[in-house]
Motif scaffolding. Structure first.
Motif, PDB file in Angstrom:
ATOM      1  N   ARG A  15     133.593   0.086  32.612  1.00  0.00           N
ATOM      2  CA  ARG A  15     132.640  -1.029  32.644  1.00  0.00           C
ATOM      3  C   ARG A  15     132.755  -1.728  33.988  1.00  0.00           C
ATOM      4  N   LEU A  16     131.640  -1.767  34.720  1.00  0.00           N
ATOM      5  CA  LEU A  16     131.625  -2.348  36.061  1.00  0.00           C
ATOM      6  C   LEU A  16     130.709  -3.560  36.107  1.00  0.00           C
ATOM      7  N   LEU A  17     131.219  -4.644  36.643  1.00  0.00           N
ATOM      8  CA  LEU A  17     130.378  -5.803  36.902  1.00  0.00           C
ATOM      9  C   LEU A  17     129.394  -5.435  38.000  1.00  0.00           C
ATOM     10  N   ASP A  18     128.104  -5.555  37.727  1.00  0.00           N
ATOM     11  CA  ASP A  18     127.077  -5.174  38.693  1.00  0.00           C
ATOM     12  C   ASP A  18     126.942  -6.271  39.745  1.00  0.00           C
ATOM     13  N   GLN A  19     127.535  -6.030  40.915  1.00  0.00           N
ATOM     14  CA  GLN A  19     127.587  -7.060  41.942  1.00  0.00           C
ATOM     15  C   GLN A  19     126.259  -7.241  42.672  1.00  0.00           C
ATOM     16  N   ARG A  20     125.299  -6.374  42.404  1.00  0.00           N
ATOM     17  CA  ARG A  20     123.998  -6.501  43.045  1.00  0.00           C
ATOM     18  C   ARG A  20     123.201  -7.680  42.502  1.00  0.00           C
ATOM     19  N   VAL A  21     123.506  -8.134  41.292  1.00  0.00           N
ATOM     20  CA  VAL A  21     122.693  -9.188  40.677  1.00  0.00           C
ATOM     21  C   VAL A  21     123.387 -10.543  40.658  1.00  0.00           C
ATOM     22  N   PRO A  23     124.748 -14.032  42.325  1.00  0.00           N
ATOM     23  CA  PRO A  23     125.425 -14.890  41.366  1.00  0.00           C
ATOM     24  C   PRO A  23     124.536 -15.383  40.219  1.00  0.00           C
ATOM     25  N   HIS A  24     123.247 -15.034  40.258  1.00  0.00           N
ATOM     26  CA  HIS A  24     122.308 -15.625  39.304  1.00  0.00           C
ATOM     27  C   HIS A  24     122.275 -14.890  37.973  1.00  0.00           C
ATOM     28  N   GLN A  25     122.782 -13.671  37.945  1.00  0.00           N
ATOM     29  CA  GLN A  25     122.882 -12.920  36.697  1.00  0.00           C
ATOM     30  C   GLN A  25     124.273 -12.301  36.602  1.00  0.00           C
ATOM     31  N   THR A  26     124.736 -12.115  35.385  1.00  0.00           N
ATOM     32  CA  THR A  26     125.990 -11.410  35.158  1.00  0.00           C
ATOM     33  C   THR A  26     125.668 -10.189  34.313  1.00  0.00           C
ATOM     34  N   GLY A  27     125.625  -9.042  34.980  1.00  0.00           N
ATOM     35  CA  GLY A  27     125.286  -7.802  34.296  1.00  0.00           C
ATOM     36  C   GLY A  27     126.376  -6.767  34.486  1.00  0.00           C
ATOM     37  N   TYR A  28     126.451  -5.832  33.572  1.00  0.00           N
ATOM     38  CA  TYR A  28     127.486  -4.798  33.624  1.00  0.00           C
ATOM     39  C   TYR A  28     126.857  -3.414  33.522  1.00  0.00           C
ATOM     40  N   LEU A  29     127.495  -2.465  34.175  1.00  0.00           N
ATOM     41  CA  LEU A  29     127.119  -1.066  34.063  1.00  0.00           C
ATOM     42  C   LEU A  29     128.159  -0.338  33.238  1.00  0.00           C
ATOM     43  N   ALA A  40     127.185   4.366  41.014  1.00  0.00           N
ATOM     44  CA  ALA A  40     127.480   2.932  41.084  1.00  0.00           C
ATOM     45  C   ALA A  40     128.096   2.568  42.430  1.00  0.00           C
ATOM     46  N   ILE A  41     128.943   3.449  42.958  1.00  0.00           N
ATOM     47  CA  ILE A  41     129.555   3.208  44.263  1.00  0.00           C
ATOM     48  C   ILE A  41     128.502   3.288  45.363  1.00  0.00           C
ATOM     49  N   HIS A  42     127.705   4.351  45.346  1.00  0.00           N
ATOM     50  CA  HIS A  42     126.698   4.534  46.393  1.00  0.00           C
ATOM     51  C   HIS A  42     125.664   3.408  46.377  1.00  0.00           C
ATOM     52  N   ALA A  43     125.283   2.973  45.178  1.00  0.00           N
ATOM     53  CA  ALA A  43     124.275   1.922  45.048  1.00  0.00           C
ATOM     54  C   ALA A  43     124.845   0.532  45.282  1.00  0.00           C
ATOM     55  N   MET A  44     126.163   0.436  45.511  1.00  0.00           N
ATOM     56  CA  MET A  44     126.863  -0.811  45.801  1.00  0.00           C
ATOM     57  C   MET A  44     126.888  -1.769  44.619  1.00  0.00           C
ATOM     58  N   ALA A  45     126.803  -1.210  43.404  1.00  0.00           N
ATOM     59  CA  ALA A  45     127.054  -2.027  42.219  1.00  0.00           C
ATOM     60  C   ALA A  45     128.520  -2.419  42.183  1.00  0.00           C
ATOM     61  N   VAL A  46     129.382  -1.503  42.628  1.00  0.00           N
ATOM     62  CA  VAL A  46     130.790  -1.802  42.871  1.00  0.00           C
ATOM     63  C   VAL A  46     131.014  -1.575  44.352  1.00  0.00           C
ATOM     64  N   ARG A  47     131.728  -2.520  45.007  1.00  0.00           N
ATOM     65  CA  ARG A  47     131.903  -2.417  46.452  1.00  0.00           C
ATOM     66  C   ARG A  47     133.209  -3.127  46.824  1.00  0.00           C
ATOM     67  N   GLU A 177     127.045 -15.283  55.564  1.00  0.00           N
ATOM     68  CA  GLU A 177     126.115 -14.768  54.557  1.00  0.00           C
ATOM     69  C   GLU A 177     126.245 -13.258  54.382  1.00  0.00           C
ATOM     70  N   THR A 178     126.527 -12.518  55.475  1.00  0.00           N
ATOM     71  CA  THR A 178     126.738 -11.071  55.491  1.00  0.00           C
ATOM     72  C   THR A 178     125.468 -10.281  55.180  1.00  0.00           C
ATOM     73  N   ARG A 179     124.561 -10.273  56.139  1.00  0.00           N
ATOM     74  CA  ARG A 179     123.360  -9.447  56.034  1.00  0.00           C
ATOM     75  C   ARG A 179     123.720  -7.966  56.120  1.00  0.00           C
ATOM     76  N   PRO A 180     122.937  -7.048  55.524  1.00  0.00           N
ATOM     77  CA  PRO A 180     121.705  -7.314  54.765  1.00  0.00           C
ATOM     78  C   PRO A 180     121.918  -7.466  53.256  1.00  0.00           C
ATOM     79  N   TRP A 181     123.137  -7.172  52.768  1.00  0.00           N
ATOM     80  CA  TRP A 181     123.369  -7.239  51.324  1.00  0.00           C
ATOM     81  C   TRP A 181     123.822  -8.616  50.848  1.00  0.00           C
ATOM     82  N   LEU A 182     124.086  -9.516  51.804  1.00  0.00           N
ATOM     83  CA  LEU A 182     124.416 -10.912  51.480  1.00  0.00           C
ATOM     84  C   LEU A 182     125.648 -11.049  50.570  1.00  0.00           C
ATOM     85  N   GLN A 183     126.644 -10.210  50.821  1.00  0.00           N
ATOM     86  CA  GLN A 183     127.853 -10.285  49.992  1.00  0.00           C
ATOM     87  C   GLN A 183     128.548 -11.642  50.119  1.00  0.00           C
ATOM     88  N   GLY A 184     128.487 -12.219  51.322  1.00  0.00           N
ATOM     89  CA  GLY A 184     129.122 -13.520  51.507  1.00  0.00           C
ATOM     90  C   GLY A 184     128.398 -14.618  50.764  1.00  0.00           C
TER      91      GLY A 184
END
Length: 334
Positions: A15-21, A23-29, A40-47, A177-184
């Motif tokens: 079960r992976l916390l989907d980091q793409r969504v 802080p406004h949503q908490t979703g899991y894969l 999940a790794i390639h799509a950056m759901a986990v990073r 902010e860390t463009r383009p995925w805005l991880q920061g």
């Protein structure tokens, strides 16, 4: 220690916390195969380099449970998911060694769990060692996300900040902010807010100006691969932060577990740099922000020369003014 759990093993699935969504949503894969984990790794759901390695190890457990005949094929699929982070290769090779020694699916599961638990212990140790370098009332800048979301828990660079905050040493954190995925903006800001650490968000391009108008004691970053001479690959934008830090008299710290070192790479020139699709820059959430058909150069990592790094912190100790001799003295044969 953070209560965030981005990676949870459930015996028959990961079960992976989907980091793409965030802080406004908490979703899991839910991943039930090595292919699911690789996607999940390639799509950056986990990073985050440590988290990628941990997830890949569990992916191989899923492959083993599906039939050990497909184990090596699963290794290849997972290895191809992200090329720069050495933790991925390190974790896969450790699992391969266990398999070569006769480990069955149950033993491989134990090995993956050990990798996960060891990462958390390493993070706590690095947090302690890195925090010791900070002065009381430290003002620090960090880039990308290197917290519990990117690791087995606590974090690397953000783990140092977390530990220093617990010791009452942190006056102010600035995070890019860390463009383009805005991880920061999405992830680091969320983790800092969750724990009440005083922090302010800045645009990536504001870092040099910040260092000019306000005293920053340390820039603290993670790493995806560290060469034998201390050259460090990390999120794109790290190199320019190191250059700006040196000019403005700010110290620069890299925090990463020993598994991030790649002693087979003599220098950063040998580190492969992942490039991703142009649309990650030319679009935002599917909406075009550049003219249709406009091309983009989109490397997602860069290499900071060891000569710009004041300290590399790993769980084995601190390397100040890193070079090949010091790296090998601390790590030995690794």
């Amino acid at each position: 220690m953070s209560t965030v759990e981005p990676i949870v093993w459930h015996l028959d699935h990961l079960r992976l916390l989907d980091q793409r969504v965030l802080p406004h949503q908490t979703g899991y894969l839910t991943c039930r195969s090595a292919a699911d984990v690789a996607e999940a790794i390639h799509a950056m759901a986990v990073r985050g380099a440590p988290a990628i390695g941990i997830a890949a190890a569990y992916g191989l457990v899923l492959a083993a449970r599906a039939g050990l005949d497909g184990f090596e094929a699963a290794v290849a699929v997972l290895a191809a998911s992200r090329p720069t982070a050495v933790n991925l290769r390190w974790a896969l090779e450790r699992m391969q060694r266990a398999r070569a020694s006769g480990a069955d699916a149950t033993a491989l599961e134990a090995e993956a769990i050990a990798i996960h638990q060891e990462d958390l212990a390493q993070n706590l140790r690095m947090g302690e060692l890195g925090a010791a370098l900070l002065p009381k009332g430290a003002r620090v800048l960090t880039h990308c996300n290197t917290g519990a979301l990117a690791t087995g828990g606590h974090g690397t660079a953000l783990g140092v900040i977390r530990s220093a905050h617990a010791q009452g040493k942190i006056a102010q954190v600035y995070n890019t902010e860390t463009r383009p995925w805005l991880q920061g903006a999405r992830l680091t800001a969320w983790e800092l807010q969750q724990e009440g650490i005083p922090a302010r968000l800045i645009a990536d391009g504001a870092a040099a100006h910040l260092m000019h108008v306000e005293k920053i004691d340390w820039v603290i970053v993670g790493a995806d691969r560290i060469a034998a001479n201390g050259d460090t690959a990390n999120k794109i934008g790290t190199y320019q932060l190191a250059v700006a830090a040196r000019y403005h008299g700010c110290k620069f710290m890299v925090v990463a577990p020993s598994g991030t070192f790649d002693l087979a790479c003599d220098s950063g020139a040998q580190i492969p740099i992942e490039e991703r699709t142009a649309t990650e820059l030319t679009e935002f959430r599917g909406q075009a922000i550049a003219p249709t058909g406009f091309d983009a150069f989109n490397p997602v990592f860069d290499v900071t020369p060891a000569t710009l790094i004041d300290a590399i912190v790993c769980e084995r100790g601190v390397i100040e003014q890193p070079n090949t001799a010091q790296v090998r003295a601390l790590l030995g044969g690794h």
